[in-house]
Design a protein around this motif. Structure first.
Motif, PDB file in Angstrom:
ATOM      1  N   HIS A   1      -1.039  -3.396  -9.142  1.00  0.00           N
ATOM      2  CA  HIS A   1      -0.482  -1.999  -8.826  1.00  0.00           C
ATOM      3  C   HIS A   1      -1.146  -1.791  -7.560  1.00  0.00           C
ATOM      4  CE1 HIS A   1       1.866  -1.302 -12.121  1.00  0.00           C
ATOM      5  NE2 HIS A   1       1.145  -1.579 -12.932  1.00  0.00           N
ATOM      6  N   ARG A   2      -2.580  -2.161  -7.079  1.00  0.00           N
ATOM      7  CA  ARG A   2      -3.191  -1.912  -6.241  1.00  0.00           C
ATOM      8  C   ARG A   2      -2.591  -2.448  -4.788  1.00  0.00           C
ATOM      9  NH1 ARG A   2      -9.497  -2.082  -8.144  1.00  0.00           N
ATOM     10  NH2 ARG A   2      -9.386  -0.166  -9.203  1.00  0.00           N
ATOM     11  N   LEU A   3      -2.458  -3.921  -5.142  1.00  0.00           N
ATOM     12  CA  LEU A   3      -1.790  -4.755  -3.891  1.00  0.00           C
ATOM     13  C   LEU A   3      -0.319  -3.982  -3.623  1.00  0.00           C
ATOM     14  CD1 LEU A   3      -1.877  -7.145  -2.522  1.00  0.00           C
ATOM     15  CD2 LEU A   3      -0.788  -8.340  -4.154  1.00  0.00           C
ATOM     16  N   LEU A   4       0.540  -3.738  -4.369  1.00  0.00           N
ATOM     17  CA  LEU A   4       1.720  -2.979  -4.137  1.00  0.00           C
ATOM     18  C   LEU A   4       1.538  -1.937  -3.438  1.00  0.00           C
ATOM     19  CD1 LEU A   4       4.698  -3.479  -4.690  1.00  0.00           C
ATOM     20  CD2 LEU A   4       4.351  -1.889  -6.814  1.00  0.00           C
ATOM     21  N   MET A   5       0.493  -1.086  -3.854  1.00  0.00           N
ATOM     22  CA  MET A   5       0.536   0.326  -3.203  1.00  0.00           C
ATOM     23  C   MET A   5       0.164  -0.002  -1.602  1.00  0.00           C
ATOM     24  SD  MET A   5       1.497   2.754  -4.892  1.00  0.00           S
ATOM     25  CE  MET A   5       2.334   2.011  -6.107  1.00  0.00           C
ATOM     26  N   VAL A   6      -0.896  -0.933  -1.595  1.00  0.00           N
ATOM     27  CA  VAL A   6      -1.253  -1.365  -0.212  1.00  0.00           C
ATOM     28  C   VAL A   6      -0.091  -2.060   0.631  1.00  0.00           C
ATOM     29  CG1 VAL A   6      -2.586  -2.960   1.259  1.00  0.00           C
ATOM     30  CG2 VAL A   6      -3.928  -1.838  -0.591  1.00  0.00           C
ATOM     31  N   PHE A   7       0.730  -2.900   0.015  1.00  0.00           N
ATOM     32  CA  PHE A   7       1.998  -3.472   0.642  1.00  0.00           C
ATOM     33  C   PHE A   7       2.968  -2.279   0.804  1.00  0.00           C
ATOM     34  CE2 PHE A   7       5.726  -5.666   0.483  1.00  0.00           C
ATOM     35  CZ  PHE A   7       5.814  -6.574   1.502  1.00  0.00           C
ATOM     36  N   ALA A   8       3.382  -1.497   0.104  1.00  0.00           N
ATOM     37  CA  ALA A   8       4.127  -0.249   0.287  1.00  0.00           C
ATOM     38  C   ALA A   8       3.563   0.697   1.331  1.00  0.00           C
ATOM     39  CB  ALA A   8       4.504   0.361  -0.920  1.00  0.00           C
ATOM     40  N   ALA A   9       2.370   0.889   1.337  1.00  0.00           N
ATOM     41  CA  ALA A   9       1.641   1.889   2.533  1.00  0.00           C
ATOM     42  C   ALA A   9       2.014   1.080   3.985  1.00  0.00           C
ATOM     43  CB  ALA A   9       0.346   1.986   2.176  1.00  0.00           C
ATOM     44  N   PHE A  10       1.584  -0.277   4.024  1.00  0.00           N
ATOM     45  CA  PHE A  10       1.698  -0.852   5.048  1.00  0.00           C
ATOM     46  C   PHE A  10       3.085  -0.829   5.560  1.00  0.00           C
ATOM     47  CE2 PHE A  10       2.536  -5.052   7.220  1.00  0.00           C
ATOM     48  CZ  PHE A  10       1.709  -4.737   8.381  1.00  0.00           C
ATOM     49  N   SER A  11       4.117  -1.343   4.554  1.00  0.00           N
ATOM     50  CA  SER A  11       5.483  -1.121   5.167  1.00  0.00           C
ATOM     51  C   SER A  11       6.089   0.183   5.667  1.00  0.00           C
ATOM     52  CB  SER A  11       6.327  -1.713   3.601  1.00  0.00           C
ATOM     53  OG  SER A  11       7.708  -1.533   4.036  1.00  0.00           O
ATOM     54  N   PHE A  12       5.568   1.258   5.079  1.00  0.00           N
ATOM     55  CA  PHE A  12       5.833   2.594   5.527  1.00  0.00           C
ATOM     56  C   PHE A  12       5.238   2.850   6.834  1.00  0.00           C
ATOM     57  CE2 PHE A  12       4.511   6.805   5.933  1.00  0.00           C
ATOM     58  CZ  PHE A  12       5.871   7.547   5.880  1.00  0.00           C
ATOM     59  N   CYS A  13       4.042   2.322   7.055  1.00  0.00           N
ATOM     60  CA  CYS A  13       3.350   2.740   8.696  1.00  0.00           C
ATOM     61  C   CYS A  13       4.290   1.703   9.511  1.00  0.00           C
ATOM     62  CB  CYS A  13       1.997   2.237   8.540  1.00  0.00           C
ATOM     63  SG  CYS A  13       0.993   3.128   7.492  1.00  0.00           S
ATOM     64  N   VAL A  14       4.598   0.727   9.170  1.00  0.00           N
ATOM     65  CA  VAL A  14       5.224  -0.417  10.183  1.00  0.00           C
ATOM     66  C   VAL A  14       6.741   0.259  10.507  1.00  0.00           C
ATOM     67  CG1 VAL A  14       6.485  -2.523  10.520  1.00  0.00           C
ATOM     68  CG2 VAL A  14       4.102  -2.198   9.620  1.00  0.00           C
ATOM     69  N   THR A  15       7.454   0.925   9.263  1.00  0.00           N
ATOM     70  CA  THR A  15       8.668   1.485   9.492  1.00  0.00           C
ATOM     71  C   THR A  15       8.740   2.665  10.339  1.00  0.00           C
ATOM     72  OG1 THR A  15       9.333   0.423   7.196  1.00  0.00           O
ATOM     73  CG2 THR A  15      10.530   2.096   8.184  1.00  0.00           C
ATOM     74  N   LEU A  16       7.817   3.649  10.040  1.00  0.00           N
ATOM     75  CA  LEU A  16       7.787   4.864  10.655  1.00  0.00           C
ATOM     76  C   LEU A  16       8.132   5.013  12.027  1.00  0.00           C
ATOM     77  CD1 LEU A  16       7.267   7.871   9.844  1.00  0.00           C
ATOM     78  CD2 LEU A  16       4.965   7.701  10.148  1.00  0.00           C
ATOM     79  N   PRO A  17       7.573   4.305  12.871  1.00  0.00           N
ATOM     80  CA  PRO A  17       7.757   4.222  14.333  1.00  0.00           C
ATOM     81  C   PRO A  17       9.413   4.038  14.574  1.00  0.00           C
ATOM     82  CG  PRO A  17       5.740   3.015  13.858  1.00  0.00           C
ATOM     83  CD  PRO A  17       6.362   3.039  12.725  1.00  0.00           C
ATOM     84  N   PHE A  18       9.830   2.744  13.818  1.00  0.00           N
ATOM     85  CA  PHE A  18      11.242   2.700  14.092  1.00  0.00           C
ATOM     86  C   PHE A  18      12.197   3.721  13.630  1.00  0.00           C
ATOM     87  CE2 PHE A  18       9.424  -1.474  13.516  1.00  0.00           C
ATOM     88  CZ  PHE A  18      10.045  -2.401  14.725  1.00  0.00           C
ATOM     89  N   VAL A  19      11.746   4.407  12.363  1.00  0.00           N
ATOM     90  CA  VAL A  19      12.652   5.614  12.192  1.00  0.00           C
ATOM     91  C   VAL A  19      12.620   6.863  13.281  1.00  0.00           C
ATOM     92  CG1 VAL A  19      12.931   7.545  10.323  1.00  0.00           C
ATOM     93  CG2 VAL A  19      12.577   5.153   9.662  1.00  0.00           C
ATOM     94  N   ILE A  20      11.302   7.052  13.840  1.00  0.00           N
ATOM     95  CA  ILE A  20      11.156   7.992  14.968  1.00  0.00           C
ATOM     96  C   ILE A  20      11.950   7.528  16.126  1.00  0.00           C
ATOM     97  CG2 ILE A  20       9.298   8.807  16.337  1.00  0.00           C
ATOM     98  CD1 ILE A  20       7.419   8.825  14.143  1.00  0.00           C
ATOM     99  N   MET A  21      12.054   6.121  16.335  1.00  0.00           N
ATOM    100  CA  MET A  21      12.929   5.915  17.442  1.00  0.00           C
ATOM    101  C   MET A  21      14.501   6.032  17.258  1.00  0.00           C
ATOM    102  SD  MET A  21      10.690   2.848  19.352  1.00  0.00           S
ATOM    103  CE  MET A  21      10.612   1.891  17.891  1.00  0.00           C
ATOM    104  N   GLY A  22      14.748   6.174  16.046  1.00  0.00           N
ATOM    105  CA  GLY A  22      16.219   6.206  15.701  1.00  0.00           C
ATOM    106  C   GLY A  22      16.714   5.063  15.273  1.00  0.00           C
ATOM    107  N   ALA A  23      15.698   3.956  14.826  1.00  0.00           N
ATOM    108  CA  ALA A  23      16.388   2.741  14.125  1.00  0.00           C
ATOM    109  C   ALA A  23      16.032   2.755  12.759  1.00  0.00           C
ATOM    110  CB  ALA A  23      15.414   1.502  14.761  1.00  0.00           C
TER     111      ALA A  23
END
Length: 165
Positions: A28-50
């Motif tokens: 569960h800890r590993l999943l949370m870290v992976f999901a948080a990392f995924s969110f952080c990587v995704t956020l700039p793309f969403v802001i740019m419109g992708a």
């Protein structure tokens, strides 16, 4: 009060299970870290419109989750080996619950070891009348060596017969 008959006395009884280095809490800890990392990587793309990138990254998190879930489900498998002076009982249950049982006479069973000079003891098999049943399949070489030594001692004791005192 009933006394246990000497032929029913257990000489050897072991359960082996597949090794898992990560428990559920760690997962569960590993999943949370992976999901948080995924969110952080995704956020700039969403802001740019992708924004479709967010969907693909979400799918990655789901695949990660289901892969570990399947791994934990596979950990439900086990193998029981029980030895008395008159019976060697081997029971192997798969992660799906499929059961295989062998009942052997310990007087006719021979322990066979397959060793590699680099890796140690690789396979332990119980051989009787043309049948070869591999045991301790989930153990590492050191644990398998200890298991084989204990089982060999127990088989030798079973071949001596029950002790009537």
């Amino acid at each position: 009060m009933t006394a246990i008959h000497p032929s029913d006395t257990q000489i050897f009884a072991r359960r082996t299970v597949p090794h898992r280095s990560l428990d559920r809490r760690g997962f569960h800890r590993l999943l949370m870290v992976f999901a948080a990392f995924s969110f952080c990587v995704t956020l700039p793309f969403v802001i740019m419109g992708a924004w479709p990138v967010a969907g693909f990254m979400g799918v990655d998190v789901l695949i990660f989750y289901f892969a570990f879930r399947a791994n934990f489900r596979a950990a439900n498998a086990y193998e029981d080996v029980t030895l008395t002076p008159v019976l060697l009982h081997i029971e192997r249950v798969s992660h799906r619950g499929k059961r295989h049982e062998w009942r052997l006479n310990p007087l006719w069973v021979r322990l066979e070891r397959q060793e590699d000079e680099d890796f140690g003891l690789e396979h332990i098999a119980l051989v009787t009348r043309g049948r070869r049943i591999e045991v301790a399949i989930w153990l590492g070489p050191e644990a398998r060596e200890q298991y084989a030594n204990e089982l060999a001692r127990a088989l030798a004791e079973a071949k001596r017969g029950p002790r009537y005192n």
